[in-house]
Design a protein around this motif. Structure first.
Motif, mmCIF file in Angstrom:
data_model
loop_
_atom_site.group_PDB
_atom_site.id
_atom_site.type_symbol
_atom_site.label_atom_id
_atom_site.label_comp_id
_atom_site.label_asym_id
_atom_site.label_seq_id
_atom_site.Cartn_x
_atom_site.Cartn_y
_atom_site.Cartn_z
ATOM 1 N N PHE A 1 -1.494 65.137 22.956
ATOM 2 C CA PHE A 1 -1.852 64.102 21.993
ATOM 3 C C PHE A 1 -3.349 63.844 22.074
ATOM 4 C CE2 PHE A 1 2.613 63.603 21.969
ATOM 5 C CZ PHE A 1 2.979 62.831 20.875
ATOM 6 N N ALA A 2 -3.919 63.338 20.935
ATOM 7 C CA ALA A 2 -5.348 63.044 20.898
ATOM 8 C C ALA A 2 -5.610 61.831 20.022
ATOM 9 C CB ALA A 2 -6.121 64.248 20.375
ATOM 10 N N ALA A 3 -6.751 61.181 20.280
ATOM 11 C CA ALA A 3 -7.183 60.034 19.481
ATOM 12 C C ALA A 3 -8.696 59.973 19.523
ATOM 13 C CB ALA A 3 -6.582 58.739 20.025
ATOM 14 N N ASP B 1 -3.527 51.002 20.014
ATOM 15 C CA ASP B 1 -2.523 51.201 18.973
ATOM 16 C C ASP B 1 -1.971 52.616 19.092
ATOM 17 O OD1 ASP B 1 -0.941 51.368 16.749
ATOM 18 O OD2 ASP B 1 -2.473 50.680 15.338
ATOM 19 N N LYS B 2 -0.710 52.716 19.452
ATOM 20 C CA LYS B 2 -0.082 54.024 19.660
ATOM 21 C C LYS B 2 -0.142 54.876 18.396
ATOM 22 C CE LYS B 2 4.282 56.095 21.198
ATOM 23 N NZ LYS B 2 5.683 55.820 21.596
ATOM 24 N N ALA B 3 -0.223 54.222 17.217
ATOM 25 C CA ALA B 3 -0.241 54.952 15.950
ATOM 26 C C ALA B 3 -1.495 55.798 15.789
ATOM 27 C CB ALA B 3 -0.122 53.968 14.787
ATOM 28 N N ASN B 4 -2.550 55.468 16.538
ATOM 29 C CA ASN B 4 -3.795 56.234 16.447
ATOM 30 C C ASN B 4 -3.795 57.484 17.319
ATOM 31 O OD1 ASN B 4 -5.090 54.519 14.587
ATOM 32 N ND2 ASN B 4 -5.655 53.094 16.231
ATOM 33 N N TRP B 5 -2.715 57.687 18.037
ATOM 34 C CA TRP B 5 -2.569 58.884 18.866
ATOM 35 C C TRP B 5 -1.674 59.874 18.119
ATOM 36 C CZ3 TRP B 5 -4.657 59.503 23.902
ATOM 37 C CH2 TRP B 5 -5.309 58.371 24.407
ATOM 38 N N ASN B 6 -2.141 61.075 17.933
ATOM 39 C CA ASN B 6 -1.389 62.085 17.177
ATOM 40 C C ASN B 6 -1.174 63.333 18.013
ATOM 41 O OD1 ASN B 6 -1.380 60.650 14.556
ATOM 42 N ND2 ASN B 6 -3.610 60.945 14.692
ATOM 43 N N ARG B 7 -0.001 63.938 17.791
ATOM 44 C CA ARG B 7 0.304 65.184 18.492
ATOM 45 C C ARG B 7 -0.516 66.305 17.873
ATOM 46 N NH1 ARG B 7 3.664 69.644 19.318
ATOM 47 N NH2 ARG B 7 4.702 69.673 21.357
ATOM 48 N N VAL B 8 -1.287 67.005 18.722
ATOM 49 C CA VAL B 8 -2.181 68.047 18.221
ATOM 50 C C VAL B 8 -1.875 69.426 18.804
ATOM 51 C CG1 VAL B 8 -4.048 66.421 17.758
ATOM 52 C CG2 VAL B 8 -3.875 67.500 20.024
ATOM 53 N N GLY B 9 -0.845 69.525 19.635
ATOM 54 C CA GLY B 9 -0.513 70.825 20.204
ATOM 55 C C GLY B 9 0.533 70.731 21.285
ATOM 56 N N ASP B 10 0.822 71.867 21.854
ATOM 57 C CA ASP B 10 1.805 71.936 22.927
ATOM 58 C C ASP B 10 1.133 71.680 24.276
ATOM 59 O OD1 ASP B 10 3.834 72.578 21.134
ATOM 60 O OD2 ASP B 10 3.392 74.742 21.268
ATOM 61 N N TYR B 11 1.954 71.343 25.214
ATOM 62 C CA TYR B 11 1.456 71.079 26.570
ATOM 63 C C TYR B 11 1.093 72.384 27.258
ATOM 64 C CZ TYR B 11 1.559 69.894 31.563
ATOM 65 O OH TYR B 11 1.251 69.748 32.882
ATOM 66 N N VAL B 12 -0.049 72.401 27.867
ATOM 67 C CA VAL B 12 -0.476 73.525 28.689
ATOM 68 C C VAL B 12 -0.681 73.005 30.105
ATOM 69 C CG1 VAL B 12 -2.240 75.275 29.089
ATOM 70 C CG2 VAL B 12 -1.592 74.672 26.749
ATOM 71 N N GLY B 13 0.061 73.541 31.036
ATOM 72 C CA GLY B 13 -0.021 73.073 32.418
ATOM 73 C C GLY B 13 -1.398 73.286 33.018
ATOM 74 N N ARG B 14 -1.826 72.330 33.805
ATOM 75 C CA ARG B 14 -3.110 72.445 34.490
ATOM 76 C C ARG B 14 -2.923 71.990 35.923
ATOM 77 N NH1 ARG B 14 -8.001 68.469 33.268
ATOM 78 N NH2 ARG B 14 -6.747 67.238 34.712
ATOM 79 N N ILE C 1 -9.772 46.585 35.531
ATOM 80 C CA ILE C 1 -9.001 47.357 34.566
ATOM 81 C C ILE C 1 -9.503 47.012 33.169
ATOM 82 C CG2 ILE C 1 -6.710 47.747 33.581
ATOM 83 C CD1 ILE C 1 -5.539 47.175 36.330
ATOM 84 N N SER C 2 -9.945 48.026 32.424
ATOM 85 C CA SER C 2 -10.488 47.799 31.090
ATOM 86 C C SER C 2 -9.400 47.775 30.030
ATOM 87 C CB SER C 2 -11.515 48.893 30.743
ATOM 88 O OG SER C 2 -12.617 48.847 31.614
ATOM 89 N N ASP C 3 -8.538 48.802 30.050
ATOM 90 C CA ASP C 3 -7.482 48.906 29.030
ATOM 91 C C ASP C 3 -6.270 49.613 29.610
ATOM 92 O OD1 ASP C 3 -8.661 47.779 26.588
ATOM 93 O OD2 ASP C 3 -10.085 49.457 26.742
ATOM 94 N N THR C 4 -5.145 49.401 28.953
ATOM 95 C CA THR C 4 -3.919 50.122 29.273
ATOM 96 C C THR C 4 -3.363 50.692 27.975
ATOM 97 O OG1 THR C 4 -3.419 48.619 31.105
ATOM 98 C CG2 THR C 4 -1.610 49.958 30.260
ATOM 99 N N TYR C 5 -3.275 52.013 27.901
ATOM 100 C CA TYR C 5 -2.787 52.672 26.694
ATOM 101 C C TYR C 5 -1.309 53.018 26.882
ATOM 102 C CZ TYR C 5 -7.851 53.213 26.261
ATOM 103 O OH TYR C 5 -9.210 52.974 26.220
ATOM 104 N N GLN C 6 -0.457 52.215 26.296
ATOM 105 C CA GLN C 6 0.992 52.403 26.397
ATOM 106 C C GLN C 6 1.428 53.448 25.377
ATOM 107 O OE1 GLN C 6 3.214 50.990 28.442
ATOM 108 N NE2 GLN C 6 2.220 49.160 29.294
ATOM 109 N N LEU C 7 1.547 54.693 25.818
ATOM 110 C CA LEU C 7 1.917 55.778 24.911
ATOM 111 C C LEU C 7 3.413 56.024 24.875
ATOM 112 C CD1 LEU C 7 -0.970 58.305 25.674
ATOM 113 C CD2 LEU C 7 -0.880 56.454 23.999
ATOM 114 N N GLY C 8 4.124 55.501 25.842
ATOM 115 C CA GLY C 8 5.575 55.639 25.842
ATOM 116 C C GLY C 8 6.079 56.949 26.397
ATOM 117 N N PHE C 9 5.197 57.719 27.018
ATOM 118 C CA PHE C 9 5.642 58.961 27.649
ATOM 119 C C PHE C 9 4.735 59.274 28.844
ATOM 120 C CE2 PHE C 9 2.994 60.148 23.944
ATOM 121 C CZ PHE C 9 1.937 60.790 24.581
#
Length: 667
Positions: free
Chosen positions: A181-183, A191-204, A151-159
């Motif tokens: 979200f994007a970073a 760092d969760k602060a480096n992740w920003n909301r950039v649009g709405d969710y599109v189902g895939r 395991i290299s990293d764990t990004y705790q985004l809270g959602f």
């Protein structure tokens, strides 16, 4: 040396007998419902019915993978091929992770599975980029170095992240609850602060490439059509399985001579005009092996040679419906033939019925007893008990069954010859300890005529002297601790026993809800095996049922993760030992063979001795049913015996002695 060569010539002139190795496991898994396909060069990894196989498009070969041969777990949720690392990322429903190579080499990564994580650990998707796999989870993203298996990293985004992807130097996390979200990849992604909301969710929704799906249609992995096996029965060389009361549609699957089949049930609902729900139990006519009956929550179904013949319900038999509002609720949870070929049915939650019989001529009769009309709770008034099931016919043609229900959990014995019913609703042991048993799951007769019952508090048994007693004493086996004290423990006390079967050697196999499988010696004093999902190839610790093919010793286990089996060392004993029945395998024993040597076709509890050509004893013991095993070593020195021909000498319980077969060993 010349004598040895002559002996080998004799052995090679005979037919070579192939047999499964004692102690080996086998999985019987379905591969019908394809959900994901991953391309790895000219090979395709296919996830089907939560199981995995590999299809080679060049030679059309198929290789299945399971816990028996490569994988570390069961019930696969997702797969994804990492081209850089040349490994398949395998994610299980329980969050365990495997990295599988096309040649079958598998590396387990249990860290995430074992790690205590606050929040949702679910893995929703796998995205591969370079040598890394990005796992979308219930709390963020887990990054794995597939090449290094770490395991290299764990990004705790809270959602919850439904899926992620990398594009134009950025990593995107799509969440149906929080949006897109994007970073930047070169930023501190921890760092969760480096992740920003950039649009709405599109189902895939992950779809299967239709061209790949068309290709794998040529693949035909061996296996059943379904992984649902709640009831097992072995009879006449055939394993019969039923899929259980909770299934939407009834399915009977069979395994005979290594080939799977199923009863034809496609048009049953059209014929009856009613649903054909999951099958609870089945039984085979002892006088006609093609005639099979299956019971469900809406009556009884008759089959002949796998074809539907007739349906029995309240309109053409004494079977009763629950009430006029629930016309399809005719709860038959057990069917059993007696030794005379009469069919017996147990009608649960019925207004007046409980025990019903159909004779050889097709005539029905009711044999209800007031002791079974005691369901008086939750709006029920004087109905038959809630779950009358797991009926057996003992050696005296008596019918034993249980009420596996929280209201009056109990054991019953019905004697067709006298129409007498004995009810056992209290469980008091030989030490006068009374138990409040919450569940009674199963019943079985041992070779001494004792009746074993499996409960949520462990196993008990009744001796024949207690049958019909007004205050019966149930035996809880006391196993000495052998630690210098005089203390003993009750056998499997507190273990929730789901199924019991007695093998050809008189040993007891106990299936459990949550504790795997136990094998206990014939005298009940020794625990020979305790198989769990963690210490063996057993698919799950949750056992629904088990059954035995006594001709070869194969034990079948129905688990919450599917069907598997174990090749035991106990087979059916013969009354007489002769050269037509007795043989050893492998034979000859070649230099590279290090497993056990098996002798079958012996009489019950035969006294076996293995000696050299000049009569020197190298091994001895008793047969398990009709089987004796030898590790090929001298019991005195512990070393592998020298090359030569060894005689297997056996004596029956009556003292008749003789050489039953020979074993050639080459070093």
């Amino acid at each position: 040396m010349k004598k040895i060569l002559v002996s080998f010539a004799i052995f090679l002139a005979t037919t070579t007998i192939q047999a499964a190795s004692i102690g080996s496991w086998k999985a019987y898994l379905a591969y019908t419902d394809i959900t994901e396909i991953e391309k790895a060069g000219h090979e395709l990894f296919v996830l089907a019915s939560k199981n995995l196989y590999l299809y080679n498009t060049q030679d059309n070969s198929v290789r299945t993978f399971s816990k028996m041969d490569a994988l570390s777990d069961c019930s696969i949720a997702h797969i994804a091929w990492n081209q850089k690392a040349k490994r398949l990322v395998v994610v299980y429903e329980n969050k365990n992770i495997d990295l599988l190579e096309a040649n079958g080499n598998c590396t387990n990564m249990p860290e995430y599975y074992m790690k205590s994580v606050t929040g949702d650990k679910s893995i929703n998707d796998i995205y591969n980029f370079d040598q890394f796999a990005y796992l979308s989870t219930g709390f963020g993203i887990l990054k794995i170095n597939v090449s290094k298996a770490e395991i290299s990293d764990t990004y705790q985004l809270g959602f919850k992240v439904n899926y992620c992807y990398i594009e134009n130097g950025k990593i995107f996390a799509a969440s149906e609850t929080n949006g897109l979200f994007a970073a930047n990849l070169n930023s501190n992604l921890l760092d969760k602060a480096n992740w920003n909301r950039v649009g709405d969710y599109v189902g895939r929704w992950k779809t299967i490439d239709p061209e790949l799906l068309e290709i794998v249609k040529n693949a035909n992995p061996d296996g059943p059509k379904s992984n649902s096996f709640e009831f097992l029965k072995f009879a006449n060389g055939t394993l019969y399985t039923a899929n259980g009361i909770g299934a939407e549609k009834g399915v009977v699957q069979t395994l005979k001579n290594g080939e799977w089949g199923s009863f034809n049930s496609e048009n049953i609902s059209q014929t009856t005009g009613l649903s054909f729900p999951g099958i609870v139990e089945i039984d085979v006519d002892p006088l006609d092996p093609n005639r099979v009956f299956a019971c469900t929550r809406n009556g009884v179904y008759e089959f002949n040679d796998g074809q539907f013949v007739k349906y029995y319900n309240y309109k053409n038999s004494p079977i009763e419906i629950f009430d006029k509002v629930h016309e399809e609720y005719e709860l038959i949870l057990s069917v059993k033939f007696d030794k005379e070929g009469n069919l017996w049915c147990l009608n649960s939650q019925a207004p007046t019925q409980s025990i019903i019989k159909m004779d050889r001529q097709g005539n029905w009769s009711s044999h209800s007893h007031s002791e079974l009309m005691r369901l008086n709770d939750g709006g029920f008034v004087n109905k038959s008990l809630g779950s009358l099931e797991r009926m057996i016919c003992d050696s005296k043609n008596r019918l034993w069954f249980v009420n596996d229900h929280w209201y009056i959990p109990s054991l019953y014995c019905y004697n067709p010859a006298t129409d007498k019913l004995d009810a056992y609703t209290t469980f008091t042991n030989q030490d006068m300890t009374s138990y409040s048993v919450g569940k009674v799951h199963c019943v079985e007769e041992d070779k001494s005529g004792n009746i074993w019952v499996g409960t949520n508090l462990g196993p008990f048994y009744l001796e024949p002297s207690q049958f019909g007693s007004e205050e019966p004493t149930f035996i809880q086996v006391k196993v000495p601790r052998n630690d210098g004290t005089n203390y003993a423990d009750y056998l499997l006390s507190g273990v929730n026993i789901s199924a019991i079967k007695v093998d050809a050697a008189g040993r007891k196999w106990f299936g459990t809800y949550g504790n795997g499988v136990y094998l206990v010696s014939a005298d009940n004093m020794e625990q020979i095996h305790h198989f769990t999902a963690s210490n063996s190839e057993l698919l799950s610790d949750y056992i629904e049922d088990l059954t035995i093919d006594e001709t070869n010793g194969e034990i079948f286990f129905s688990t919450s993760e599917g069907l598997c089996s174990y090749m035991s060392d106990a087979t059916t004993a013969y009354e007489t030992m002769d050269k037509d029945h007795v043989y050893a395998y492998p034979n000859p024993v070649k230099p590279d063979y290090t497993g056990i040597i098996t002798i079958v076709g012996l009489s019950y509890n035969a006294d076996v001795k293995i000696v050299t050509a000049n009569g020197t004893l190298v091994a001895e013991g008793r047969s398990n049913g009709g089987t004796f095993t030898w590790d090929g070593r001298d019991q005195t020195t512990g070393r592998r015996v020298a090359s030569g021909v060894y005689m297997v000498m056996a004596a029956t319980a009556e003292g008749n002695k003789g050489t039953v077969c020979k074993i050639a060993i080459v070093n």
